[in-house]
Structures are given as C-alpha cells and as structure tokens.
Design an enzyme around this catalytic site. Structure first.
Site, PDB file in Angstrom:
ATOM      1  N   ARG A  43      -1.456  15.317  36.349  1.00 22.62           N
ATOM      2  CA  ARG A  43      -1.450  14.010  35.700  1.00 22.62           C
ATOM      3  C   ARG A  43      -2.754  13.309  36.021  1.00 22.62           C
ATOM      4  NH1 ARG A  43       4.324  13.805  37.259  1.00 22.62           N
ATOM      5  NH2 ARG A  43       5.552  13.476  35.366  1.00 22.62           N
ATOM      6  N   HIS A  55       1.794  23.328  38.883  1.00 23.96           N
ATOM      7  CA  HIS A  55       2.078  22.164  39.705  1.00 23.96           C
ATOM      8  C   HIS A  55       1.274  22.156  40.996  1.00 23.96           C
ATOM      9  CE1 HIS A  55       4.893  19.446  42.082  1.00 23.96           C
ATOM     10  NE2 HIS A  55       4.711  18.767  40.967  1.00 23.96           N
ATOM     11  N   TYR A 111       1.714   6.449  47.249  1.00 18.34           N
ATOM     12  CA  TYR A 111       2.431   7.695  47.537  1.00 18.34           C
ATOM     13  C   TYR A 111       1.924   8.228  48.866  1.00 18.34           C
ATOM     14  CZ  TYR A 111       4.189   8.455  42.706  1.00 18.34           C
ATOM     15  OH  TYR A 111       4.839   8.366  41.505  1.00 18.34           O
ATOM     16  N   HIS A 114       6.139  11.419  49.477  1.00 19.12           N
ATOM     17  CA  HIS A 114       5.879  12.483  48.507  1.00 19.12           C
ATOM     18  C   HIS A 114       5.322  13.747  49.153  1.00 19.12           C
ATOM     19  CE1 HIS A 114       3.728  14.306  44.948  1.00 19.12           C
ATOM     20  NE2 HIS A 114       4.881  14.001  44.393  1.00 19.12           N
TER      21      HIS A 114
END
Length: 719
Positions: free
Chosen positions: A378, A437, A471, A595
């Site tokens: 992202r 990912h 995060y 996270h």
C-alpha cells in the site's frame, strides 16, 4: 459430532474472537483516562472495523449458508449456527457503541465545549448560518428521487448515507404514500460547524439533519410525512478466476467495476424511523429482520474521525510524541558505511521512520547504486517512496513488485503502478494467485572499496510513512550477505517464479515458512522434554492456523512456557487443563496499533529471534508471499528481548488476558504499567530498562515472565 465437540474444546470461534477484539477497542472509547478526542477516534475505529467485517466476514457467512455449505468453522459450529451467533453479537455490539456515544462521549464532549446539537437547539443565528451553508454547499450536490412506476428504486451505493422520505401528493390528500430517497453527499463532512456558541463553544449539527430541514423545498408538491437516515452495506467479497482473465491486472480492474453490484447484507437505520420506511427498505433490499441494525445516533460512526482532525485542541488529545532520530555510528560518513559494520534495528513509531525513507531515497540518488528492488503493498503517489523509485528509473534498474489485491486499495495501486511503468520502473504483480505481502527492499551498490554489495531493508509493516506514525512495526537494515543473498532469491521468485529448495536463514511463504515454524515449535518441545530451557514468545496480529495451534498445545503439555501477544483474532484456547496450561494469551490495545510480528524461541539456551510480515494464519502461511527473517545482531536481539518483549509482557495497563472461554479480562481495571507509554519515554531518554516491572500474577492466570531478567534464559546446549 464427536469431532465437532472436540474442536469446540480446542479452538475458539474466529468470529467471536474478532468481536471480542473490537470490544477491546470500544473499551478504549469508553475509558475516561483517554482524552476525549482520542475516545472519539477509538469509537470511529470500531465503526470502520465493523464495516469491513460485515462486508467481508458476515457477507461470506451469509453466502456460505445460502450456498448450502455445512462444513464447521474453527470452533466446530456449522455456518448457519455461526451466523446466528454472530448476528446476535453484532446487534449487542452496535447497541454498546451507541450507549458509549450517547451516555459517555456526548456528555463528556459538552464539558469541554464541544456540542452536537439537535435542530431545535440551534439559535436563530446558527440556523441562519446553517441554512446559508446548505444553499451554498449542499443543495447543488443533491438529487431527490421519488419512487414510482417511472422511477424505480435507485442503486444505493455501498455504505452511502441516505435519507428515506415518506411523501404524499398535496393535491391528493387521500392518495397513496410514496417513498423518496436522497443520497447525502459523500464529499461533505457529516458534521456542519455552526457559528460559535456561547463562551467559545464548538457547535455542530448533523448534515443529515440540515438536509432534512430542507426536504420541503426539494419535494415541492408533496407533503413530507416522515424521514429517516439509513445506510446499506453490501457484500464486498472478491471472487474472480485469474486464469479466465488476460492478466491479474485486468481481472482486478473488472472486479472493481463489479463490486458495486454486491447484494445488501446490512441495513443501518435510525432507531426512531417510521415503521413504514423501515419495512419498505427491508423489502426493497431483500433483507431479513435480523439484518436491520437500529442506530441510536448517526449511522456510520467512522465519520466521527472528523472531530479528531477538525478540532485543534491539543489538550484534548494524547500529548505529542516525536520519534527518536537515527544516529549513525561515530566516524562513518553515510548509512551504507554504517551498515557494513552493523545491522540497524528500528522500532516504529518510537524510532523515526525517516531512515527507511532515506534508505530508498539515497539509493535513488547515489550513483554507486546500480539496482533497486522493492515490494509495495500500500502506498500513494505523494509517498516519498513512490517519488524515489520513479526518479531512480532515470539512471538505474528499478524494479517494483506491486500487490494489486490489497483490500480496498486496488484502484489506487493500479493507478500508481501504471505511473511507475510510464516512468521506466519495471513493475511486476508477483506470483499469480498469491498476495505479495512481504516487506522487502534491496539496493545493489558498487562500494568505494571496489566490492559490489547488497543492502536490504526487511520489515513487518507497509512502506507508508504516514501509518508508521501510529502503527508499531519493526525494521531491519542490513548488509549481512547471508540475508541479502536470500532476499535476492526471493525477488527472483516474485518476478520469475524461480523457486529454490531452501531460503535459509529466511522463512518464505508459501514455500518453507509453515514447515519451519512447526519445526521451531517442535524443537522447543524436545528441549523441554530433555530438561533444557524451552520457551516461546510470539507477537502477531492473529493466530488461526490449526497445525500451529496443535503444535503449541503439544509443546505446552511437554512443559514449554508460551506467551502469546496477539492483538486481534486468536483461535487458541489458553489455560485449559491438560491441554494448554502453560500458554498465556494477551492483547494490547492502546494509543498505537500493535502491528509488529516477533517470534522468540529459547532453543535450549541459544535464543533465536525472528521478525516478519506474517501472522500464524492459513492465508499468511499458504496463500501469500511472506518473509520472516532472523535478528542475528547481538545488540538488536537484546533490544527485542530485554526492552520490547519485556515491556509488552509486563503491561498491566492496556493488556487484556484471554480466558479459557475466549473472553478477555483486564489485568488492572485502572492504572498499571503501560508498555507503549514506557517505550515512548525510553525513546525520549526519560526511562531505561529498570522501569520495566516484574510481571504480576493476574488472578486465575499463571505468573508471566515479563521482566527483562526473566525473558532471557541461561545458556545451554544447542539442539
């Protein structure tokens, strides 16, 4: 039947576990020790979380039941039974959200001069101000619709706020009642700032209330009998067959077009809605009564985030925090020279994210860097990462592996991927069928000594400087040949599907990660059986993979002490006699979103620490390209063990402990040691490791080895 009963004993329900997580976030919204605007933000987060959950998980369960599936879930419940339980849970949760809003947040906000007013509470000056705003900004964006044979019910957009209006033609006083529908403009804030109230108060009115006051002017010739705000959530599960499309890119683009065609799965409507409006909407959207969720306040609580951003009152938010900058080692000229001497571990947001950005920017600007490769999950066009990579393409080889299927970010990712290609960046979309990912960046540099070296960044979070401020994630910058060579091989896998048998010392999903994690857990079991030091501390977002859970049950029964720090969903049941008595599960919800993923294994005294992008979930281990990497630098490893994990395990302020039944209990209802606050003080130079208390023994739970001195295990024979 016996197998399902056994699963219920061994595994907690995924959906109940997720609802418990969102309840922990709601607790923060209700917690009076948090500043009021932070509490608004927490409540907004619960709304955002629930929206995504309904669109994906609830919609998926509905789809499974309608398709006739009967296979049980983690807890042994069939889909229909799970759906019934989940529906009840969501109704209870929504009621709790609005109790928090009405009974806690609104009264507390008024004490601080922030008021959300009903229309009849507005002063004449405020009414005039609001109406002027309506005619200037709102009215031009509205499209009133009346439902009749010539005008069918409009296609209501997913999660769009609308007004439903009961209307009767004035010239036909005994004529039929018809329904009108009006979409409230998404482009406008849901709360309209009014002229200043008494004593400098900040007064607002709901945009939907302002629109409602002007319905007569939009529906001339009709009598407005009643109106109600509502919102529809649609099924946003993504289904597509990659092999039927020309490319993954094309199939994603097609799915983006089709997403708006999803069936309705939830109707939110204000509690005081006229029964006729409620029934007409239910019939139109083909919903059961259980799919209607009354809201005792504004639908779409996510929009409460407006107050956090709009109100400039620092005293009503958490005190500002400035992350610690990276200081290079003495007598080094740049980051690359420093990395040739040591690894650099960064703990965000306590450590600044700027060194990660600088690593990419320096790679783009440095003429000695000849190749750059990076994964992106992202980001955005205004990201410094995006700019650096596009600039690099002008003078060197630049390769980016883009994840197109980052949920709800596909359109943005397609856009900037195309822009990168136009700039000369080689853009790949990873391995077909697998999400990319992993968080990897690699620079190849011809150094001043004539050697060509690889420099890498490996992380647990996205390459996003904005989210890195709230995060918690970990970054490792390294030139270690053993790691960087395997990062190179991972990129070969992502761009050419070129597999190798072993990526050691990396764990790579879906190729080697699952089997290696199971091997590491079983190794601890062997150590415990042999009387050697054995312990597992694992921190992640979620734990669902049955094979991992079963391996940890076996380890617990062999005497391995296991501490799990899991922010969200957890299917493992801790503290069950004869099964998991040596396992403790805690969740920390606080100022920052936890996270980071950390995996610590005592290994008979030769401790190993891994970081990475993967949770212990089936999708991470088998359906995504993920990388978990070892921390081998002694200083970095000691920091993870003695500072980071030790603080989390000692937390009694924001930690909740999971009970045998899957519910969570706070260790201390008020006060206690707050790991996040402590780590901020460490970053500011106001605290050191002596500030970490020994872990207390929570009621009904074994004492945790939470202090730094207890986390370390004595040296012993290796396996």
């Amino acid at each position: 039947m016996a197998r399902n009963t056994q699963r219920k004993k061994q595994f907690a329900g995924r959906d109940k576990s997720w609802m418990n997580f969102n309840r922990r976030v709601l607790e923060e919204a209700c917690d009076e020790s948090n500043p009021i605007l932070e509490r608004f933000k927490f409540l907004a987060i619960t709304g955002s979380n629930l929206d995504e959950y309904v669109e994906i998980r609830l919609a998926g369960l509905l789809q499974r039941t309608e398709d006739g599936h009967t296979d049980p879930g983690y807890d042994g419940l069939p889909p229909q039974e799970s759906l019934n339980v989940l529906t009840t849970e969501i109704h209870d949760f929504v009621a709790a959200q609005y109790r928090c809003w009405n009974e806690r947040l609104l009264p507390e906000a008024r004490k601080h001069g922030i008021r959300l007013l009903q229309w009849d509470e507005l002063s004449p000056k405020q009414c005039s101000h609001a109406q002027a705003y309506f005619h200037r900004e709102v009215d031009p964006l509205l499209t009133p619709i009346t439902i009749d044979p010539a005008h069918p019910f409009p296609r209501v957009l997913n999660r769009a706020l609308c007004l439903a209006i009961l209307l009767r033609a004035k010239r036909r006083a005994s004529g039929p009642v018809v329904l009108g529908v009006l979409t409230v403009p998404r482009a406008l804030p849901r709360f309209v700032r009014l002229s200043e109230g008494d004593e400098g108060q900040l007064d607002y009115v709901l945009l939907q209330d302002l629109v409602a006051q002007n319905l007569g002017g939009m529906y001339r010739g009709y009598e407005v009998l009643a109106h109600a705000a509502f919102r529809v959530t649609r099924n946003s599960n993504l289904y597509f067959e990659e092999e039927e499309s020309r490319s993954l890119l094309e199939s994603i683009r097609s799915e983006l077009h089709n997403r708006r065609k999803g069936d309705a799965v939830r109707l939110e409507i204000v509690t005081n809605a006229h029964p006729d409006i409620r029934e007409k909407l239910r019939v139109n959207f083909e919903l059961d009564e259980s799919q209607i969720y009354p809201t005792d306040g504004p639908p779409n609580l996510e929009r409460l985030m407006f107050f956090y951003g709009n109100i400039q009152r620092p005293e009503l938010k958490f005190p500002p925090f400035v992350p610690k900058p990276l200081n290079l080692s003495r007598k080094v000229s740049d980051l690359f020279e420093d990395l040739r001497q040591r690894d650099i571990l960064l703990h965000h947001p306590y450590d600044s994210y700027e060194p990660v950005v600088s690593f990419i920017q320096q790679g783009a600007e440095d003429p000695r860097v000849v190749t750059m490769k990076q994964t992106l999950y992202r980001t955005s066009k205004d990201s410094p990462m995006f700019q650096a990579l596009t600039d690099a393409a002008a003078s060197k080889e630049a390769t980016v592996v883009v994840e197109l299927m980052a949920r709800f970010d596909e359109a943005s990712n397609i856009s900037w991927a195309r822009s990168m290609e136009d700039a000369g960046v080689q853009v790949f979309y990873g391995v077909v069928g697998l999400k990319t990912h992993c968080k990897l960046a690699m620079l190849v540099r011809r150094d001043e000594d004539g050697e060509t070296r690889r420099y890498c960044h490996l992380g647990t979070g996205n390459y996003n400087p904005v989210t890195a401020r709230f995060y918690t994630d970990l970054s490792l910058l390294t030139s270690d040949p053993a790691i960087t060579e395997q990062v190179h091989m991972v990129f070969n896998y992502l761009t050419a599907h070129a597999e190798i048998d072993d990526y050691k010392p990396l764990l790579v999903a879906p190729l080697t990660m699952a089997e290696n994690f199971l091997r590491l857990i079983r190794r601890e079991t062997e150590h415990a059986t042999a009387g050697r030091p054995a312990r597992i501390v694992a921190k992640m977002n979620a734990l669902l993979e049955p094979s991992v859970i079963e391996a940890m049950y076996a380890a617990s029964q062999a005497g391995v002490e296991i501490d799990l720090i899991i922010r969200g969903v957890c299917a493992l049941r801790p503290g069950v006699k004869g099964l998991s008595e040596n396992i403790r599960v805690r969740s920390i919800v606080g100022r920052f979103l936890e996270h980071s993923r950390i995996f610590h294994f005592a290994n008979g005294g030769r401790e190993e620490v891994y970081l990475g992008s993967a949770d212990w979930m089936p999708r991470n281990l088998f359906e995504r390209c993920e990388v978990v990497f070892p921390v081998q630098d002694k200083v970095a490893k000691a920091r993870i063990q003695d500072e980071i994990l030790a603080a989390y395990l000692a937390d009694t302020g924001k930690a909740r402990l999971m009970q045998e039944d899957g519910n969570y209990a706070r260790i201390k209802p008020h006060g206690g040691f707050n790991a996040q606050e402590f780590l901020m003080r460490v970053a500011e130079g106001k605290a050191d490791l002596s500030g970490i208390p020994s872990a207390e023994k929570p009621k009904g739970v074994k004492a945790e080895a939470g202090a730094a001195s207890k986390l370390a295990v004595p040296a012993g024979p290796a396996s």
